[in-house]
Design a protein around this motif. Structure first.
Motif, mmCIF file in Angstrom:
data_model
loop_
_atom_site.group_PDB
_atom_site.id
_atom_site.type_symbol
_atom_site.label_atom_id
_atom_site.label_comp_id
_atom_site.label_asym_id
_atom_site.label_seq_id
_atom_site.Cartn_x
_atom_site.Cartn_y
_atom_site.Cartn_z
ATOM 1 N N GLN A 105 -0.477 -0.686 -12.308
ATOM 2 C CA GLN A 105 -0.520 -1.939 -13.050
ATOM 3 C C GLN A 105 -1.823 -2.679 -12.805
ATOM 4 O O GLN A 105 -2.431 -3.224 -13.742
ATOM 5 N N VAL A 106 -2.293 -2.705 -11.560
ATOM 6 C CA VAL A 106 -3.572 -3.344 -11.262
ATOM 7 C C VAL A 106 -4.707 -2.623 -11.987
ATOM 8 O O VAL A 106 -5.624 -3.264 -12.516
ATOM 9 N N ALA A 107 -4.645 -1.293 -12.024
ATOM 10 C CA ALA A 107 -5.677 -0.533 -12.738
ATOM 11 C C ALA A 107 -5.711 -0.938 -14.213
ATOM 12 O O ALA A 107 -6.795 -1.136 -14.782
ATOM 13 N N ALA A 108 -4.541 -1.057 -14.822
ATOM 14 C CA ALA A 108 -4.475 -1.477 -16.228
ATOM 15 C C ALA A 108 -4.996 -2.897 -16.400
ATOM 16 O O ALA A 108 -5.733 -3.190 -17.354
ATOM 17 N N ASP A 109 -4.642 -3.776 -15.462
ATOM 18 C CA ASP A 109 -5.111 -5.169 -15.534
ATOM 19 C C ASP A 109 -6.629 -5.241 -15.388
ATOM 20 O O ASP A 109 -7.298 -5.993 -16.101
ATOM 21 N N GLY A 130 -5.043 -11.743 -8.138
ATOM 22 C CA GLY A 130 -4.856 -11.228 -6.788
ATOM 23 C C GLY A 130 -5.282 -12.229 -5.733
ATOM 24 O O GLY A 130 -4.597 -12.425 -4.717
ATOM 25 N N ALA A 131 -6.416 -12.888 -5.969
ATOM 26 C CA ALA A 131 -6.930 -13.862 -5.007
ATOM 27 C C ALA A 131 -5.968 -15.037 -4.838
ATOM 28 O O ALA A 131 -5.717 -15.498 -3.717
ATOM 29 N N ALA A 132 -5.419 -15.527 -5.939
ATOM 30 C CA ALA A 132 -4.491 -16.659 -5.876
ATOM 31 C C ALA A 132 -3.256 -16.310 -5.050
ATOM 32 O O ALA A 132 -2.754 -17.139 -4.278
ATOM 33 N N ALA A 133 -2.769 -15.093 -5.207
ATOM 34 C CA ALA A 133 -1.574 -14.675 -4.471
ATOM 35 C C ALA A 133 -1.818 -14.599 -2.969
ATOM 36 O O ALA A 133 -0.896 -14.793 -2.172
ATOM 37 N N LEU A 134 -3.063 -14.346 -2.574
ATOM 38 C CA LEU A 134 -3.374 -14.139 -1.158
ATOM 39 C C LEU A 134 -4.022 -15.355 -0.501
ATOM 40 O O LEU A 134 -4.259 -15.350 0.712
ATOM 41 N N GLY A 135 -4.352 -16.376 -1.287
ATOM 42 C CA GLY A 135 -4.923 -17.583 -0.723
ATOM 43 C C GLY A 135 -6.418 -17.544 -0.504
ATOM 44 O O GLY A 135 -6.943 -18.269 0.347
ATOM 45 N N VAL A 136 -7.125 -16.712 -1.261
ATOM 46 C CA VAL A 136 -8.585 -16.642 -1.154
ATOM 47 C C VAL A 136 -9.213 -17.124 -2.459
ATOM 48 O O VAL A 136 -8.556 -17.193 -3.502
ATOM 49 N N ASP A 137 -10.509 -17.434 -2.395
ATOM 50 C CA ASP A 137 -11.247 -17.992 -3.518
ATOM 51 C C ASP A 137 -11.937 -16.882 -4.296
ATOM 52 O O ASP A 137 -12.832 -16.225 -3.758
ATOM 53 N N PRO A 138 -11.564 -16.642 -5.550
ATOM 54 C CA PRO A 138 -12.179 -15.551 -6.317
ATOM 55 C C PRO A 138 -13.646 -15.803 -6.650
ATOM 56 O O PRO A 138 -14.354 -14.893 -7.059
ATOM 57 N N GLY A 139 -14.096 -17.032 -6.468
ATOM 58 C CA GLY A 139 -15.478 -17.361 -6.761
ATOM 59 C C GLY A 139 -16.442 -17.036 -5.647
ATOM 60 O O GLY A 139 -17.660 -17.205 -5.796
ATOM 61 N N ARG A 140 -15.926 -16.570 -4.503
ATOM 62 C CA ARG A 140 -16.758 -16.206 -3.352
ATOM 63 C C ARG A 140 -16.465 -14.774 -2.943
ATOM 64 O O ARG A 140 -15.371 -14.256 -3.217
ATOM 65 N N PRO A 141 -17.413 -14.082 -2.291
ATOM 66 C CA PRO A 141 -17.191 -12.681 -1.897
ATOM 67 C C PRO A 141 -15.961 -12.526 -0.999
ATOM 68 O O PRO A 141 -15.659 -13.399 -0.172
ATOM 69 N N ALA A 166 -7.268 -5.735 -5.834
ATOM 70 C CA ALA A 166 -7.672 -6.351 -7.103
ATOM 71 C C ALA A 166 -8.776 -7.379 -6.919
ATOM 72 O O ALA A 166 -9.597 -7.577 -7.827
ATOM 73 N N CYS A 167 -8.814 -8.042 -5.764
ATOM 74 C CA CYS A 167 -9.787 -9.122 -5.592
ATOM 75 C C CYS A 167 -10.922 -8.786 -4.634
ATOM 76 O O CYS A 167 -11.850 -9.582 -4.464
ATOM 77 N N ALA A 199 -10.688 4.448 -5.386
ATOM 78 C CA ALA A 199 -11.580 4.968 -6.426
ATOM 79 C C ALA A 199 -11.005 4.710 -7.815
ATOM 80 O O ALA A 199 -11.734 4.348 -8.742
ATOM 81 N N ALA A 200 -9.702 4.893 -7.962
ATOM 82 C CA ALA A 200 -9.070 4.660 -9.264
ATOM 83 C C ALA A 200 -9.247 3.217 -9.722
ATOM 84 O O ALA A 200 -9.309 2.948 -10.926
ATOM 85 N N LEU A 201 -9.350 2.293 -8.769
ATOM 86 C CA LEU A 201 -9.527 0.880 -9.096
ATOM 87 C C LEU A 201 -10.993 0.473 -9.159
ATOM 88 O O LEU A 201 -11.304 -0.675 -9.502
ATOM 89 N N GLY A 202 -11.885 1.398 -8.816
ATOM 90 C CA GLY A 202 -13.305 1.093 -8.898
ATOM 91 C C GLY A 202 -13.763 0.041 -7.908
ATOM 92 O O GLY A 202 -14.563 -0.830 -8.234
ATOM 93 N N VAL A 203 -13.261 0.131 -6.664
ATOM 94 C CA VAL A 203 -13.642 -0.835 -5.635
ATOM 95 C C VAL A 203 -14.617 -0.174 -4.663
ATOM 96 O O VAL A 203 -14.300 0.882 -4.099
ATOM 97 N N PRO A 204 -15.787 -0.755 -4.423
ATOM 98 C CA PRO A 204 -16.714 -0.203 -3.430
ATOM 99 C C PRO A 204 -16.055 -0.176 -2.047
ATOM 100 O O PRO A 204 -15.309 -1.089 -1.687
ATOM 101 N N ALA A 205 -16.340 0.865 -1.279
ATOM 102 C CA ALA A 205 -15.686 0.996 0.022
ATOM 103 C C ALA A 205 -16.616 1.601 1.056
ATOM 104 O O ALA A 205 -17.483 2.423 0.737
ATOM 105 N N VAL A 206 -16.389 1.196 2.298
ATOM 106 C CA VAL A 206 -16.985 1.851 3.457
ATOM 107 C C VAL A 206 -15.859 2.643 4.111
ATOM 108 O O VAL A 206 -14.898 2.063 4.634
ATOM 109 N N TYR A 207 -15.945 3.958 4.038
ATOM 110 C CA TYR A 207 -14.910 4.827 4.590
ATOM 111 C C TYR A 207 -15.303 5.257 6.001
ATOM 112 O O TYR A 207 -16.407 5.745 6.228
ATOM 113 N N VAL A 208 -14.362 5.074 6.939
ATOM 114 C CA VAL A 208 -14.585 5.461 8.334
ATOM 115 C C VAL A 208 -13.514 6.492 8.677
ATOM 116 O O VAL A 208 -12.400 6.139 9.073
#
Length: 390
Positions: free
Chosen positions: A175-179, A191-202, A285-286, A303-312
């Motif tokens: 569903q997130v992928a579709a959104d 996603g940011a609103a649900a978690l209490g973070v500001d989507p306007g900042r990194p 999502a955020c 990867a399916a969501l297209g989010v940059p990641a640092v994999y360890v």
């Protein structure tokens, strides 16, 4: 369309097996509502709870682990194998199975063997970059194998079709992928609103899975001050590891920065931490950047969501987690850092600069999205139904 085809799925044990199995089963049901769908699993795996909860019937067998050394269990294995394959044959006959679909795990191996002996088509999904033992056994008899990665080491039969289909996504991730595909900014804001973070900042997400990752926790917590200068942090510490993270974050950035995760924590602090997050899809999502281990499911979902990641990658075994991350990293969709190299100094030396380079982050996100696949469950369902109707 064919009426009443019978599809039996087998596998489980961990969420990594059960979630793709359920996604495939649900897609079969959506495409062909008249299909009869059931699952073969064990009494001790997660499937015992999750399969009935998803609305599917389940038959159980005893788990039959392959012996890895010459011990008492090795001598008992032939008897156990014969007993459980006989039970699987009874189940397949009672279910009038048209196709057997396996995803790996303890229940899959005897199911592959029994289906082959009964002349029932076999379909396999392999999610790891290096296939597990059950799927390596079943590959020789499979009609179709869907994989997440191009090169899994499976030795298939001469008439087997192998196709990279991706990971059948959990419903929340799908569903997130579709959104995100429809409106990435809106999905981020939700996603940011649900978690209490500001989507306007990194936003940086840190997760080591349900048990956490000690090296990630220590490195990121010690870098809290530098990270908070440029971003908000969502840190999933893992079970029992919150105390250490709280202590290190406070030492690095002060007592007032740490808060929980949720809409009610907005404005209470920029370092949001919890042991576990049920709706990690909201964090994906955020997030502008994820720092995480590289289990097969984690890599495929990010990867399916297209989010940059640092994999360890987890530094144990034969380097399986490294193999999971390599393809998306080579495609430009992320970075891979050895566990020994992932330190506070690495974080402070790389992450703030990366977050400041919006064009580079966007390019990495596009590469990850391009490598990721979002319709694996539907593809697998269509292949299964085609064989059932043959």
């Amino acid at each position: 369309m064919s009426e009443g085809v019978s599809i039996v799925l087998a596998g489980g044990g961990t969420a990594g097996h059960v979630n793709p199995l359920l996604s495939i089963a649900s897609s079969i049901r959506e495409i062909e509502p008249s299909a009869l769908i059931s699952v073969i699993g064990t009494e001790v795996g997660l499937e015992k709870r999750l399969v009935p909860a998803a609305g599917f019937e389940m038959d159980t067998i005893e788990k039959v682990p392959f012996p890895r050394s010459l011990n008492a269990d090795a001598f008992k294995f032939p008897f156990r194998w014969t007993k459980e394959t006989r039970r699987v044959k009874e189940i397949l006959a009672e279910r009038h199975a048209d196709v057997l679909v396996g995803v790996g795990g303890y229940a899959s191996a005897p199911a592959y063997y029994a289906a082959h002996r009964m002349g029932i088509p076999v379909v396999i999904h392999e999610q790891n970059a290096r296939a597990g033992m059950a799927n390596r056994l079943g590959a020789r008899w499979a009609d179709f194998i869907g994989t997440v990665y191009e090169h899994t080491g499976l030795s298939a039969g001469p008439n087997t079709t192998i196709e990279r289909v991706g990971l059948p996504l959990r419903p929340a991730i799908a569903q997130v992928a579709a959104d995100m595909e429809a409106d990435r900014a809106a999905a981020r804001a939700k996603g940011a609103a649900a978690l209490g973070v500001d989507p306007g900042r990194p936003i940086v997400l840190v997760t080591g899975g349900s048990l956490g990752a000690q090296s990630l926790n220590v490195a990121v917590s010690n870098a809290a001050r530098e990270l908070l200068d440029v971003a908000q942090v969502i840190h999933l510490t893992g079970k029992g590891k919150m105390g250490q993270v709280r202590k290190l974050v406070s030492a690095s950035a002060g007592d007032g920065v740490l808060t929980g995760i949720g809409a009610d924590t907005a404005g209470a602090g920029d370092y949001h931490a919890a042991e576990y997050l049920e709706r990690i899809d909201q964090a994906f999502a955020c997030a502008d950047l994820v720092m995480c281990r590289s289990g097969a499911g984690t890599v495929a979902e990010i990867a399916a969501l297209g989010v940059p990641a640092v994999y360890v990658p987890l530094p144990i075994g034969n380097g399986e987690q490294r193999f999971n991350a390599e393809p998306v990293v080579e495609a430009g969709g992320g970075f891979m850092v050895r566990d020994d190299d992932f330190t506070c100094d690495w974080v402070t030396g790389h992450v703030p600069g990366l977050l400041a380079d919006k064009d580079r982050l966007a390019s990495i996100a596009r590469a990850a999205w391009g490598y990721g696949i979002r319709d694996a469950a539907q593809t697998m369902a269509r292949r299964v139904l085609a064989l059932a109707r043959r």
